[in-house]
Scaffold this motif. Structure first.
Motif, PDB file in Angstrom:
ATOM      1  N   LEU A 141       0.831  -1.197   0.000  1.00 51.46           N
ATOM      2  CA  LEU A 141       0.000   0.000   0.000  1.00 51.46           C
ATOM      3  C   LEU A 141       0.870   1.253   0.000  1.00 51.46           C
ATOM      4  N   ASN A 142       1.894   1.258   0.845  1.00 54.43           N
ATOM      5  CA  ASN A 142       2.802   2.409   0.884  1.00 54.43           C
ATOM      6  C   ASN A 142       3.505   2.601  -0.453  1.00 54.43           C
ATOM      7  N   THR A 143       3.935   1.497  -1.068  1.00 53.91           N
ATOM      8  CA  THR A 143       4.582   1.578  -2.383  1.00 53.91           C
ATOM      9  C   THR A 143       3.620   2.128  -3.421  1.00 53.91           C
ATOM     10  N   ASN A 144       2.387   1.614  -3.428  1.00 56.06           N
ATOM     11  CA  ASN A 144       1.387   2.087  -4.389  1.00 56.06           C
ATOM     12  C   ASN A 144       1.050   3.558  -4.176  1.00 56.06           C
ATOM     13  N   GLN A 145       0.964   3.986  -2.918  1.00 49.98           N
ATOM     14  CA  GLN A 145       0.687   5.392  -2.636  1.00 49.98           C
ATOM     15  C   GLN A 145       1.831   6.274  -3.126  1.00 49.98           C
ATOM     16  N   ALA A 146       3.066   5.814  -2.927  1.00 50.58           N
ATOM     17  CA  ALA A 146       4.220   6.586  -3.400  1.00 50.58           C
ATOM     18  C   ALA A 146       4.214   6.666  -4.927  1.00 50.58           C
ATOM     19  N   LEU A 147       3.895   5.549  -5.586  1.00 46.69           N
ATOM     20  CA  LEU A 147       3.824   5.549  -7.051  1.00 46.69           C
ATOM     21  C   LEU A 147       2.713   6.473  -7.552  1.00 46.69           C
ATOM     22  N   LEU A 148       1.571   6.439  -6.886  1.00 49.11           N
ATOM     23  CA  LEU A 148       0.454   7.288  -7.280  1.00 49.11           C
ATOM     24  C   LEU A 148       0.816   8.764  -7.103  1.00 49.11           C
ATOM     25  N   LYS A 149       1.484   9.092  -6.010  1.00 57.30           N
ATOM     26  CA  LYS A 149       1.938  10.473  -5.800  1.00 57.30           C
ATOM     27  C   LYS A 149       2.874  10.899  -6.929  1.00 57.30           C
ATOM     28  N   GLU A 150       3.772   9.998  -7.287  1.00 52.85           N
ATOM     29  CA  GLU A 150       4.724  10.294  -8.366  1.00 52.85           C
ATOM     30  C   GLU A 150       3.988  10.515  -9.678  1.00 52.85           C
ATOM     31  N   VAL A 151       3.002   9.693  -9.980  1.00 56.79           N
ATOM     32  CA  VAL A 151       2.217   9.860 -11.214  1.00 56.79           C
ATOM     33  C   VAL A 151       1.491  11.203 -11.194  1.00 56.79           C
ATOM     34  N   HIS A 152       0.848  11.529 -10.067  1.00 50.59           N
ATOM     35  CA  HIS A 152       0.156  12.820  -9.953  1.00 50.59           C
ATOM     36  C   HIS A 152       1.141  13.976 -10.179  1.00 50.59           C
ATOM     37  N   HIS A 153       2.290  13.881  -9.570  1.00 52.84           N
ATOM     38  CA  HIS A 153       3.304  14.934  -9.692  1.00 52.84           C
ATOM     39  C   HIS A 153       3.743  15.088 -11.146  1.00 52.84           C
ATOM     40  N   ARG A 154       3.972  13.990 -11.814  1.00 51.54           N
ATOM     41  CA  ARG A 154       4.409  14.049 -13.218  1.00 51.54           C
ATOM     42  C   ARG A 154       3.319  14.608 -14.121  1.00 51.54           C
ATOM     43  N   VAL A 155       2.060  14.190 -13.898  1.00 52.67           N
ATOM     44  CA  VAL A 155       0.960  14.723 -14.706  1.00 52.67           C
ATOM     45  C   VAL A 155       0.861  16.229 -14.508  1.00 52.67           C
ATOM     46  N   LYS A 156       0.932  16.672 -13.252  1.00 57.54           N
ATOM     47  CA  LYS A 156       0.857  18.105 -12.952  1.00 57.54           C
ATOM     48  C   LYS A 156       1.988  18.859 -13.641  1.00 57.54           C
ATOM     49  N   ASN A 157       3.191  18.316 -13.547  1.00 60.23           N
ATOM     50  CA  ASN A 157       4.337  18.967 -14.209  1.00 60.23           C
ATOM     51  C   ASN A 157       4.156  19.008 -15.719  1.00 60.23           C
ATOM     52  N   ASN A 158       3.685  17.898 -16.307  1.00 59.62           N
ATOM     53  CA  ASN A 158       3.486  17.859 -17.760  1.00 59.62           C
ATOM     54  C   ASN A 158       2.436  18.872 -18.207  1.00 59.62           C
ATOM     55  N   LEU A 159       1.343  18.973 -17.455  1.00 59.55           N
ATOM     56  CA  LEU A 159       0.320  19.957 -17.800  1.00 59.55           C
ATOM     57  C   LEU A 159       0.873  21.372 -17.684  1.00 59.55           C
ATOM     58  N   GLN A 160       1.681  21.606 -16.684  1.00 59.14           N
ATOM     59  CA  GLN A 160       2.293  22.935 -16.513  1.00 59.14           C
ATOM     60  C   GLN A 160       3.252  23.236 -17.660  1.00 59.14           C
ATOM     61  N   VAL A 161       4.027  22.243 -18.072  1.00 56.44           N
ATOM     62  CA  VAL A 161       4.965  22.433 -19.186  1.00 56.44           C
ATOM     63  C   VAL A 161       4.193  22.736 -20.471  1.00 56.44           C
ATOM     64  N   ILE A 162       3.124  21.995 -20.724  1.00 52.57           N
ATOM     65  CA  ILE A 162       2.319  22.233 -21.929  1.00 52.57           C
ATOM     66  C   ILE A 162       1.730  23.640 -21.901  1.00 52.57           C
ATOM     67  N   SER A 163       1.195  24.033 -20.747  1.00 58.27           N
ATOM     68  CA  SER A 163       0.630  25.376 -20.611  1.00 58.27           C
ATOM     69  C   SER A 163       1.691  26.443 -20.857  1.00 58.27           C
ATOM     70  N   SER A 164       2.862  26.245 -20.305  1.00 55.18           N
ATOM     71  CA  SER A 164       3.964  27.206 -20.507  1.00 55.18           C
ATOM     72  C   SER A 164       4.376  27.254 -21.971  1.00 55.18           C
ATOM     73  N   MET A 165       4.446  26.100 -22.619  1.00 52.09           N
ATOM     74  CA  MET A 165       4.816  26.066 -24.037  1.00 52.09           C
ATOM     75  C   MET A 165       3.777  26.802 -24.883  1.00 52.09           C
ATOM     76  N   LEU A 166       2.492  26.642 -24.557  1.00 56.81           N
ATOM     77  CA  LEU A 166       1.450  27.358 -25.291  1.00 56.81           C
ATOM     78  C   LEU A 166       1.554  28.867 -25.065  1.00 56.81           C
ATOM     79  N   SER A 167       1.891  29.268 -23.844  1.00 56.81           N
ATOM     80  CA  SER A 167       2.074  30.697 -23.559  1.00 56.81           C
ATOM     81  C   SER A 167       3.232  31.260 -24.359  1.00 56.81           C
ATOM     82  N   ILE A 168       4.340  30.542 -24.377  1.00 53.94           N
ATOM     83  CA  ILE A 168       5.515  30.984 -25.149  1.00 53.94           C
ATOM     84  C   ILE A 168       5.159  31.050 -26.633  1.00 53.94           C
ATOM     85  N   GLN A 169       4.478  30.025 -27.119  1.00 54.80           N
ATOM     86  CA  GLN A 169       4.106  29.980 -28.542  1.00 54.80           C
ATOM     87  C   GLN A 169       3.166  31.124 -28.893  1.00 54.80           C
ATOM     88  N   SER A 170       2.184  31.406 -28.020  1.00 57.86           N
ATOM     89  CA  SER A 170       1.225  32.469 -28.327  1.00 57.86           C
ATOM     90  C   SER A 170       1.862  33.848 -28.285  1.00 57.86           C
TER      91      SER A 170
END
Length: 187
Positions: free
Chosen positions: A86-115
């Motif tokens: 359970l602890n391992t799965n929770q850590a993995l889930l946190k990591e996935v959430h963190h990566r998704v959040k970072n990826n969405l932020q990167v995409i948003s930043s790239m769109l801002s730069i592009q615009s």
């Protein structure tokens, strides 16, 4: 001599009577001894049976006790394994959430730069709408991430966060728009 014969006969009768009495006593003693021996052997047999039964039940209880201890130990080991997983799965889930959040932020930043590098208003508008959609997805993701410990997620909370974000994204004049929200808590 008759007298002496009578005394001798009387003597012999007395001796015979004493001998018979002693024989009767000996028979009674022998009978009592047999009864005592029989009682003694009966008591030994009963005690032996009690000891055997006691040993039998003691063995069963001991075996059962060992089995219960073994099952408890196995249960504790499985519980520790589940907690570890359970602890391992929770850590993995946190990591996935963190990566998704970072990826969405990167995409948003790239769109801002592009615009910022585009002169065409229609293209800039399309890029801003894409950025707005990415921010909406980011808000949904954040809402789901916060929901992790709870059983339900409130749609009203998501809307209350989304609307101000949209107003900011489209650079709407806040003096011209009065935002009032009356939203029921919908799961």
């Amino acid at each position: 001599d008759l007298n002496s014969l009578g005394k001798l006969a009387l003597n012999e009768k007395v001796q015979l009577a004493e001998t018979e009495y002693e024989l009767k006593l000996a028979k009674q003693r022998e009978l009592l001894s047999r009864q005592e021996n029989k009682s003694y052997y009966t008591m030994i047999i009963v005690l032996s049976i009690v000891v055997v039964i006691t040993l039998f039940f003691t063995g069963i209880l001991s075996s059962r006790s060992r089995r219960v201890r073994l099952l408890n130990r196995e249960l504790q080991e499985k519980q520790q394994l589940l907690e570890s997983e359970l602890n391992t799965n929770q850590a993995l889930l946190k990591e996935v959430h963190h990566r998704v959040k970072n990826n969405l932020q990167v995409i948003s930043s790239m769109l801002s730069i592009q615009s910022s590098g585009v002169d065409d208003k229609d293209t800039r508008k399309i890029l801003q709408e894409c950025k707005s959609r990415i921010l909406s997805m980011s808000l949904i993701h954040e809402s789901l991430y916060k929901k992790e410990g709870k059983k339900t997620s409130l749609f009203s909370t998501y809307i209350k966060e989304l609307i101000p974000q949209l107003l900011e994204t489209y650079h709407l004049d806040e003096n011209k728009i009065n935002l009032e929200m009356s939203i029921e808590d919908i799961e």
